[in-house]
Design a protein around this motif. Structure first.
Motif, PDB file in Angstrom:
ATOM      1  N   ALA A  94       0.035   6.616 -19.696  1.00 55.03           N
ATOM      2  CA  ALA A  94      -0.548   6.153 -20.051  1.00 55.03           C
ATOM      3  C   ALA A  94       0.544   4.290 -20.499  1.00 55.03           C
ATOM      4  CB  ALA A  94      -1.965   5.915 -21.694  1.00 55.03           C
ATOM      5  N   VAL A  96      -0.745   1.591 -21.715  1.00 58.69           N
ATOM      6  CA  VAL A  96      -1.431   1.019 -23.422  1.00 58.69           C
ATOM      7  C   VAL A  96      -1.875   1.631 -23.875  1.00 58.69           C
ATOM      8  CG1 VAL A  96      -3.046  -0.728 -23.004  1.00 58.69           C
ATOM      9  CG2 VAL A  96      -1.789  -0.405 -21.066  1.00 58.69           C
ATOM     10  N   THR A  97      -1.946   1.481 -25.005  1.00 57.38           N
ATOM     11  CA  THR A  97      -1.956   2.292 -26.508  1.00 57.38           C
ATOM     12  C   THR A  97      -3.558   2.209 -26.528  1.00 57.38           C
ATOM     13  OG1 THR A  97      -1.243   0.482 -28.152  1.00 57.38           O
ATOM     14  CG2 THR A  97       0.895   1.814 -27.661  1.00 57.38           C
ATOM     15  N   SER A  98      -3.557   2.992 -27.821  1.00 53.14           N
ATOM     16  CA  SER A  98      -5.033   2.835 -28.281  1.00 53.14           C
ATOM     17  C   SER A  98      -5.988   1.317 -28.969  1.00 53.14           C
ATOM     18  CB  SER A  98      -5.588   3.362 -28.812  1.00 53.14           C
ATOM     19  OG  SER A  98      -4.941   3.531 -29.938  1.00 53.14           O
ATOM     20  N   THR A  99      -4.396   0.924 -28.663  1.00 54.51           N
ATOM     21  CA  THR A  99      -4.847  -0.534 -29.774  1.00 54.51           C
ATOM     22  C   THR A  99      -4.473  -1.807 -28.903  1.00 54.51           C
ATOM     23  OG1 THR A  99      -2.323  -0.646 -30.348  1.00 54.51           O
ATOM     24  CG2 THR A  99      -3.803  -0.272 -32.507  1.00 54.51           C
ATOM     25  N   GLY A 100      -4.600  -0.958 -27.840  1.00 51.00           N
ATOM     26  CA  GLY A 100      -4.179  -2.420 -26.709  1.00 51.00           C
ATOM     27  C   GLY A 100      -2.709  -2.761 -26.467  1.00 51.00           C
ATOM     28  N   ASP A 103       3.097   0.590 -24.144  1.00 53.86           N
ATOM     29  CA  ASP A 103       3.558   1.780 -24.645  1.00 53.86           C
ATOM     30  C   ASP A 103       5.101   1.471 -23.953  1.00 53.86           C
ATOM     31  OD1 ASP A 103       4.886   4.011 -25.158  1.00 53.86           O
ATOM     32  OD2 ASP A 103       3.353   5.310 -25.164  1.00 53.86           O
ATOM     33  N   GLY A 107       5.565   3.943 -21.064  1.00 50.73           N
ATOM     34  CA  GLY A 107       4.651   3.528 -20.092  1.00 50.73           C
ATOM     35  C   GLY A 107       5.051   2.654 -18.555  1.00 50.73           C
ATOM     36  N   SER A 153      -0.296  -0.075 -16.431  1.00 52.88           N
ATOM     37  CA  SER A 153      -1.103  -0.934 -16.992  1.00 52.88           C
ATOM     38  C   SER A 153      -2.790  -0.320 -17.499  1.00 52.88           C
ATOM     39  CB  SER A 153      -2.005  -2.609 -16.608  1.00 52.88           C
ATOM     40  OG  SER A 153      -0.696  -2.476 -15.942  1.00 52.88           O
ATOM     41  N   ASN A 154      -2.378   0.899 -18.167  1.00 52.43           N
ATOM     42  CA  ASN A 154      -3.736   1.976 -18.124  1.00 52.43           C
ATOM     43  C   ASN A 154      -3.443   2.584 -18.826  1.00 52.43           C
ATOM     44  OD1 ASN A 154      -4.723   2.025 -15.172  1.00 52.43           O
ATOM     45  ND2 ASN A 154      -2.844   2.652 -15.185  1.00 52.43           N
ATOM     46  N   ASN A 155      -4.702   2.382 -20.436  1.00 52.85           N
ATOM     47  CA  ASN A 155      -5.013   3.360 -21.219  1.00 52.85           C
ATOM     48  C   ASN A 155      -5.284   4.626 -21.239  1.00 52.85           C
ATOM     49  OD1 ASN A 155      -7.597   3.292 -20.594  1.00 52.85           O
ATOM     50  ND2 ASN A 155      -8.224   1.852 -22.556  1.00 52.85           N
ATOM     51  N   GLU A 156      -5.428   5.022 -20.214  1.00 54.95           N
ATOM     52  CA  GLU A 156      -5.544   6.578 -20.361  1.00 54.95           C
ATOM     53  C   GLU A 156      -4.142   6.882 -19.288  1.00 54.95           C
ATOM     54  OE1 GLU A 156      -9.400   7.815 -19.085  1.00 54.95           O
ATOM     55  OE2 GLU A 156     -10.489   7.448 -21.651  1.00 54.95           O
TER      56      GLU A 156
END
Length: 215
Positions: A94, A96-100, A103, A107, A153-156
């Motif tokens: 991923a 993008v971190t959990s806070t948006g 990374d 990343g 650009s994915n958070n997973e």
């Protein structure tokens, strides 16, 4: 009774004529038609007069290696087939971190997506860009692998080995000999079977062509 036999005779003759003619008609309709596999697909670009282009390539086949999925993707532009071989890592962290937040450490993955030529269709891809960008003809697509720096650009995390149908977004930075890295956005849609490339803005057009064109 005579009318009945006459009708049956006419139908039999019609069936014989059709069976004799159909193969020839089919051959005539498919001869010199290399684009049949993409005729029913979305066109390469939806709006040739757009200020910012979005390019569509329809995934027609895929093949798995140990660590990647190799897609053959094509579309039509001005009745010509355009296409690329697109190789994507099966596992991409991923971006993008959990806070948006981006990374910065995980990343960016060099070569997570790689493009290479499939012959004339890829040459047509480069020429289509030149036509749409109104830039001079630089010839064919490079025989080298085009391996941009890829930001997920994915958070997973992406795992293409699961065969889960989904949409994955990226930003690509393509090195070239013309100037700064060409920046574009890309979307791999395994549900709709497509790969999309969208301009960040028009200032990268010369660099984008230079990244794909032969020297």
């Amino acid at each position: 009774m005579k009318n009945k036999y006459a009708l049956l005779g006419m139908l039999a003759m019609l069936g014989l004529w059709t069976s004799c003619q159909s193969p020839q008609q089919k051959d005539a309709s498919t001869a010199d038609s290399p684009n049949l596999e993409v005729l029913d697909s979305r066109p390469f670009v939806n709006d040739p007069k757009a200020t910012k282009f979005k390019f569509f390539l329809n995934i027609l086949s895929e093949e798995n290696t140990d660590s990647t999925v190799v897609y053959i993707a094509k579309s039509l532009f001005d009745n010509d087939t355009v296409g690329l071989k697109i190789e994507v890592l099966k596992k991409i962290p991923a971006g993008v971190t959990s806070t948006g937040e981006p990374d910065q450490e995980n990343g960016f993955v060099p070569g997570a997506i790689r493009f290479s030529s499939i012959g004339p269709a890829s040459d047509n891809f480069v020429q289509a860009l030149q036509t749409l960008f109104d830039l001079k003809d630089t010839g064919k697509m490079t025989n080298e692998v085009v391996a941009p720096l890829v930001f997920s650009s994915n958070n997973e995390a992406i795992d293409l080995s699961t065969k889960k149908q989904s949409t994955f977004s990226f930003k690509l930075f393509l090195e070239n000999e013309t100037g700064a890295e060409a920046e574009v956005f890309a979307v791999l849609d395994t549900y709709r079977k497509s790969f999309e490339i969208t301009e960040k803005d028009s200032s990268f057009r010369a660099q984008l062509i230079a990244a794909f064109a032969a020297n």
